[in-house]
Scaffold this motif. Structure first.
Motif, PDB file in Angstrom:
ATOM      1  N   ARG A  91      -4.861 -20.389  28.609  1.00 33.68           N
ATOM      2  CA  ARG A  91      -6.201 -19.900  28.263  1.00 33.68           C
ATOM      3  C   ARG A  91      -6.159 -18.407  27.947  1.00 33.68           C
ATOM      4  N   LYS A  92      -5.444 -17.651  28.784  1.00 35.14           N
ATOM      5  CA  LYS A  92      -5.321 -16.215  28.527  1.00 35.14           C
ATOM      6  C   LYS A  92      -4.545 -15.967  27.240  1.00 35.14           C
ATOM      7  N   GLY A  93      -3.534 -16.799  26.992  1.00 30.11           N
ATOM      8  CA  GLY A  93      -2.747 -16.654  25.771  1.00 30.11           C
ATOM      9  C   GLY A  93      -3.584 -16.863  24.526  1.00 30.11           C
ATOM     10  N   VAL A  94      -4.492 -17.856  24.576  1.00 31.37           N
ATOM     11  CA  VAL A  94      -5.409 -18.071  23.449  1.00 31.37           C
ATOM     12  C   VAL A  94      -6.252 -16.832  23.225  1.00 31.37           C
ATOM     13  N   TRP A  95      -6.740 -16.262  24.325  1.00 29.46           N
ATOM     14  CA  TRP A  95      -7.569 -15.050  24.232  1.00 29.46           C
ATOM     15  C   TRP A  95      -6.782 -13.900  23.604  1.00 29.46           C
ATOM     16  N   LEU A  96      -5.493 -13.811  23.929  1.00 23.97           N
ATOM     17  CA  LEU A  96      -4.653 -12.737  23.393  1.00 23.97           C
ATOM     18  C   LEU A  96      -4.293 -12.965  21.922  1.00 23.97           C
ATOM     19  N   LEU A  97      -4.098 -14.223  21.530  1.00 25.80           N
ATOM     20  CA  LEU A  97      -3.623 -14.522  20.183  1.00 25.80           C
ATOM     21  C   LEU A  97      -4.729 -14.734  19.163  1.00 25.80           C
ATOM     22  N   GLU A  98      -5.962 -14.959  19.614  1.00 29.23           N
ATOM     23  CA  GLU A  98      -7.019 -15.294  18.668  1.00 29.23           C
ATOM     24  C   GLU A  98      -7.383 -14.130  17.746  1.00 29.23           C
ATOM     25  N   SER A  99      -6.954 -12.919  18.083  1.00 28.83           N
ATOM     26  CA  SER A  99      -7.198 -11.773  17.203  1.00 28.83           C
ATOM     27  C   SER A  99      -5.983 -11.456  16.325  1.00 28.83           C
ATOM     28  N   ASN A 100      -4.914 -12.252  16.459  1.00 23.84           N
ATOM     29  CA  ASN A 100      -3.705 -12.035  15.658  1.00 23.84           C
ATOM     30  C   ASN A 100      -3.754 -12.950  14.433  1.00 23.84           C
TER      31      ASN A 100
END
Length: 313
Positions: free
Chosen positions: A240-249
């Motif tokens: 879930r945190k990874g999605v939050w980190l990658l969704e702006s990439n």
């Protein structure tokens, strides 16, 4: 025509000319040479860099740094321009030399007192921040000059394989995370490559190498296509945190499939030659992203893990 209007039009006209004579201007405006001479003298006293040309024919010419005519701005436009320019303060080096800082000082100096007061109240409260990265401003200025003139640059570049001399034809300059990047055609590789400006040790215009017309026409929007290269699909599982980190990439975001609990997965088609680049990006996210394939990507991440374990064993 009022004198103030005539002077503004005169500035615009002489800005567009490499050189001019009083007679030419007098004919353009339908005035006497005496009136035009007085106008030029007044512009010179106001700081317009006009100087006379000696010799046969005579006339006048502007210095290399020409003056622009006055521009009327609304209050909101003036504040927007000020903070757009001020955002450049957070870069260690710029391709504009000292021009940006000088322009900002002039701009602020001539603002009305009430607008200055508004800007002063915002000082330290609004920032367009960029991480500080050390690099040579002269390199950036050479690259920008090459972009404007379409010339080739000979540079010394410090890559992972060592220092090498390259002839490149720059396409553009852009900044990301404080770094300046220069996509350019590399004459050695006969292909478009991306170079980081802080890794360029020296750079100089090289008029002896003919530039390519098709590269001159390219912009930063002409992203090199890699569909003709070998392709692979990078499969990853994301917390879930990874999605939050990658969704702006932008490299990952379009491919993310979200689960109900907020976690996700992605299958990203990339050129095989870029696989390690993508794995290195994922490495920075630690346990928030797990690589499921291909085997080459898993092997590479295992090598990085083992190298880190050896370092601390």
């Amino acid at each position: 025509m009022q004198k103030s209007q005539r002077l503004i039009q005169l500035i615009m006209m002489i800005n567009a000319k490499k050189s001019f004579t009083v007679r030419e201007l007098a004919d353009e405006f339908g005035l006497s040479t005496r009136t035009i001479t007085r106008d030029l003298q007044e512009l010179s006293e106001l700081g317009i860099p006009i100087y006379s040309i000696q010799g046969r024919g005579g006339g006048y010419k502007l210095l290399q740094d020409r003056m622009l005519p006055p521009i009327s701005l609304s209050e909101s436009e003036a504040i927007a321009m000020f903070f757009a320019c001020q955002s450049l303060d957070y870069f260690s080096s710029l391709p504009f030399g000292e021009g940006a800082e000088s322009a900002l000082q002039k701009f602020y100096h001539y603002l009305p007192a009430d607008i200055k007061e508004q800007i002063d109240r915002l000082d330290g409260r609004i920032m367009l921040w960029s991480p500080y990265r050390s690099m040579a401003p002269g390199i950036l200025q050479t690259l920008m000059q090459a972009i404007m003139t379409g010339e080739v640059v000979t540079m010394e570049y410090n890559s992972s394989s060592g220092i090498a001399k390259r002839d490149i034809q720059p396409i553009g300059l852009y900044t990301s995370s404080g770094y300046w990047y220069c996509p350019a055609y590399c004459f050695e590789r006969e292909d478009i490559r991306q170079f980081r400006a802080d890794r360029i040790l020296s750079a100089a215009l090289n008029p002896s190498v003919p530039p390519l017309d098709e590269i001159r026409k390219m912009t930063l929007m002409n992203k090199p296509e890699k569909g003709h290269l070998d392709q692979t699909v990078l499969h990853i599982e994301i917390t879930r945190k990874g999605v939050w980190l990658l969704e702006s990439n932008p490299r990952f975001a379009p491919s993310i499939q979200r689960n109900e609990d907020g976690s996700g997965a992605a299958a990203i088609q990339i050129a095989t030659e870029d696989l390690r680049f993508y794995v290195d990006l994922i490495w920075n996210l630690g346990s928030e992203v797990k690589i499921k394939g291909p085997v080459e990507a898993i092997t590479y991440i295992q090598e990085k893990v083992e190298a880190m374990r050896s370092l601390y064993s």
